[in-house]
Design a protein around this motif. Structure first.
Motif, PDB file in Angstrom:
ATOM      1  N   TYR A 277       0.751  -1.197  -0.047  1.00 34.88           N
ATOM      2  CA  TYR A 277       0.111  -0.013   0.151  1.00 34.88           C
ATOM      3  C   TYR A 277       0.749   1.084  -0.046  1.00 34.88           C
ATOM      4  CZ  TYR A 277      -3.986  -3.102   1.236  1.00 34.88           C
ATOM      5  OH  TYR A 277      -4.665  -4.233   1.206  1.00 34.88           O
ATOM      6  N   ALA A 278       0.301   2.353  -0.705  1.00 40.44           N
ATOM      7  CA  ALA A 278       0.957   3.508  -0.578  1.00 40.44           C
ATOM      8  C   ALA A 278       1.307   4.075   1.050  1.00 40.44           C
ATOM      9  CB  ALA A 278       0.277   4.789  -1.359  1.00 40.44           C
ATOM     10  N   ASP A 313      -1.483  -0.454  -9.120  1.00 39.76           N
ATOM     11  CA  ASP A 313      -2.237   0.881  -9.174  1.00 39.76           C
ATOM     12  C   ASP A 313      -3.557   0.571  -9.804  1.00 39.76           C
ATOM     13  OD1 ASP A 313      -0.761   2.617  -7.605  1.00 39.76           O
ATOM     14  OD2 ASP A 313       0.353   3.308  -9.567  1.00 39.76           O
ATOM     15  N   GLY A 314      -4.311  -0.892  -9.584  1.00 38.72           N
ATOM     16  CA  GLY A 314      -5.259  -1.238 -10.024  1.00 38.72           C
ATOM     17  C   GLY A 314      -5.493  -1.607 -11.442  1.00 38.72           C
ATOM     18  N   ARG A 315      -4.268  -1.622 -12.155  1.00 36.63           N
ATOM     19  CA  ARG A 315      -4.272  -1.988 -13.390  1.00 36.63           C
ATOM     20  C   ARG A 315      -3.462  -3.445 -13.709  1.00 36.63           C
ATOM     21  NH1 ARG A 315      -2.552   3.006 -13.776  1.00 36.63           N
ATOM     22  NH2 ARG A 315      -0.357   2.580 -14.172  1.00 36.63           N
ATOM     23  N   PRO A 410       8.324   6.873  -9.481  1.00 38.96           N
ATOM     24  CA  PRO A 410       7.465   5.513  -9.443  1.00 38.96           C
ATOM     25  C   PRO A 410       6.566   5.646  -8.321  1.00 38.96           C
ATOM     26  CG  PRO A 410       9.886   5.611  -8.524  1.00 38.96           C
ATOM     27  CD  PRO A 410       9.582   6.890  -9.013  1.00 38.96           C
ATOM     28  N   GLY A 411       5.628   4.848  -8.299  1.00 38.94           N
ATOM     29  CA  GLY A 411       4.925   4.417  -7.350  1.00 38.94           C
ATOM     30  C   GLY A 411       4.945   3.344  -6.416  1.00 38.94           C
ATOM     31  N   GLY A 441       3.816   9.067  -0.112  1.00 34.48           N
ATOM     32  CA  GLY A 441       2.863   8.124  -0.875  1.00 34.48           C
ATOM     33  C   GLY A 441       3.592   7.008  -1.553  1.00 34.48           C
ATOM     34  N   MET A 442       4.606   6.863  -1.768  1.00 33.68           N
ATOM     35  CA  MET A 442       5.232   5.794  -2.456  1.00 33.68           C
ATOM     36  C   MET A 442       5.309   4.406  -1.460  1.00 33.68           C
ATOM     37  SD  MET A 442       9.232   5.658  -3.924  1.00 33.68           S
ATOM     38  CE  MET A 442       8.891   7.276  -4.588  1.00 33.68           C
ATOM     39  N   ALA A 443       5.133   3.417  -1.992  1.00 34.00           N
ATOM     40  CA  ALA A 443       5.119   1.987  -1.518  1.00 34.00           C
ATOM     41  C   ALA A 443       6.527   1.217  -1.877  1.00 34.00           C
ATOM     42  CB  ALA A 443       3.974   1.147  -2.144  1.00 34.00           C
TER      43      ALA A 443
END
Length: 497
Positions: A277-278, A313-315, A410-411, A441-443
């Protein structure tokens, strides 16, 4: 009995004084640790002892007799040998040929291979090394076995002082215990060992005394039994470190899901499932070969998943190559920054822009301005953006690796052994940087063989065993809890205390 003593050692390069009045002594049968931050002067000090550099002032004595070295061969002949972090073995020659390289015994003007191999076999037997022999090609040896060859090479010269520079930096976890046993045998033989390491646990496990060097000066020599890690850290970095790790995140359960894997499989992984998670740092622990690095490589598309589902991210995504993973918002700081993370002979700026330049189309003008901001964000210490990365300390090299990924925003950040080979001050800076990225907010998926790092940094801990995730632990688990899960699937004999 004092074997080696140093008094009043000074050394300068191009008018810059690197060592100031350094003093130290070493007894026979003692391991004396030398610690300090990168750039503190440790390497210059040991290279001066080993004859690589000549001191500007000061005295070196062996058995109370002053000695002067102008070449490493003179130090070696006097009984001082150094084992560098980077080994100097020739892979296509045998163990015996490496041990006696340049000193081959001869008989009738020919190399006496029998004498060479017999002498090597005797030394291996003294060290109770039975996993390879004098005729084994070095290229077939593990890193730990190559280290044994370096030690045998030193002993073949009748070395009495052994300088070990970061001896466990390239070793797997299970190999470190083997090195410990070897060091104890060397001490029992009466050798004096100067041990240079960033890993304070090893320093406290092995040493009788600890000397701290800071800014080229000896600030203290302490009996190991009379001090503790926090005191050594304070002396090294010049400030108190009440807590090695920054505060953990809170409320991550409500944060968006960044990464999920369900039933992920490869040739080395089986039915791996996880959520990331973020805003959180998730640690990955496990024994060597448990699949930790294989997991990172699968997520990043280096060794792609062959089964299971993955989303970012949901994709839905199952990257077949790193370029796909990068475009989807994943970044990987690999465990080997020198060969996989950096172009060592290129500048700091060029390294910072490697990913952006290779994967995305960004105007050159914007790249240059971005580089300055990125390097500032990681608090890099360098002599400008044009400095070659190979001349930076290990900690600053790692900051450049992280900066190059921040440029593509990057996320999900995967970091594999993020503080391997860096000093305690740089470790703290990297830990703060990782935690700061999570707060933005990065995981972060943090893979480490150092259990204190996993425990101190992680909001949750995934434990791997034999290519599977054996279990998940909440923040702050004990080392015993982690190791219990890490040994799942092993026989009772293997898990017995």
């Amino acid at each position: 009995m004092t074997l080696l003593s140093v008094a009043g050692m000074d050394k300068s390069f191009l008018g810059v004084q690197v060592l100031h009045d350094v003093a130290l002594d070493l007894d026979a049968g003692e391991l004396h640790a030398v610690v300090g931050e990168n750039g503190a002067g440790k390497s210059t000090f040991v290279k001066t002892l080993a004859g690589v550099h000549a001191p500007d002032r000061g005295e070196i004595a062996l058995d109370g007799e002053p000695v002067v070295f102008s070449h490493p061969a003179q130090a070696l002949a006097a009984g001082i040998a150094i084992i560098h972090q980077e080994f100097t073995l020739l892979p296509d020659r045998t163990v015996a040929e490496n041990v006696f390289l340049g000193r081959e015994p001869t008989r009738r003007a020919l190399v006496d291979r029998h004498a060479m191999e017999t002498a090597t076999a005797l030394l291996l037997a003294e060290l109770e090394e039975t996993s390879f022999g004098p005729r084994t090609p070095v290229r077939k040896l593990s890193v730990a076995q190559q280290q044994v060859v370096e030690i045998v090479k030193a002993l073949s010269t009748d070395a009495r002082v052994l300088i070990m520079d970061e001896p466990t930096a390239a070793l797997a976890g299970h190999e470190v215990g083997r090195l410990y046993a070897l060091i104890h045998r060397l001490i029992e033989r009466g050798l004096g060992i100067l041990y240079i390491s960033h890993r304070l646990r090893e320093v406290f496990d092995l040493s009788r005394r600890i000397t701290v060097i800071k800014d080229g000066r000896r600030v203290a020599t302490l009996a190991t039994a009379d001090t503790h890690q926090n005191e050594i850290v304070r002396l090294m970095v010049g400030r108190e470190l009440d807590d090695y790790y920054p505060p953990r995140a809170t409320g991550v359960e409500r944060a968006p899901l960044r990464l999920s894997v369900d039933g992920g499989s490869t040739a080395k992984l089986t039915d791996v499932s996880l959520r990331l998670y973020a805003g959180e740092v998730v640690g990955v622990a496990g024994l060597q070969g448990s699949g930790r690095t294989s997991l990172a490589r699968a997520l990043f598309g280096v060794d792609p998943f062959t089964g299971g589902e993955m989303t970012v991210d949901g994709r839905g995504l199952r990257p077949r190559a790193p370029r796909e993973a990068i475009r989807a918002g994943l970044a990987l700081v690999s465990e080997d920054r020198k060969s996989e993370g950096l172009a060592l002979r290129q500048s700091v700026r060029d390294n910072t822009l490697l990913v952006e330049r290779a994967v995305f189309s960004t105007p050159l003008k914007r790249r240059r301005s971005d580089a300055a901001a990125l390097l500032e964000s990681v608090a890099l210490r360098a002599h400008g953006q044009e400095q070659q990365v190979r001349f930076l300390s290990g900690g600053n090299q790692q900051k450049v690796v992280i900066a190059k990924w921040l440029g593509v925003r990057p996320g999900v950040l995967i970091v594999d052994e993020p503080t391997r080979g860096v000093d305690v001050g740089a470790k703290a800076a990297i830990h703060d940087l990782i935690r700061g990225l999570a707060k933005e907010g990065m995981a972060v998926l943090l893979i480490s063989s150092e259990l204190p790092e996993v425990i101190g940094m992680s909001d949750r801990v995934l434990v791997m065993s034999e290519g599977r995730i054996a279990g998940e632990l909440p923040a702050g688990p004990t080392e015993e809890q982690i190791m219990r899960l890490a040994t799942v699937g092993r026989t009772p004999a293997e898990t017995a205390p």
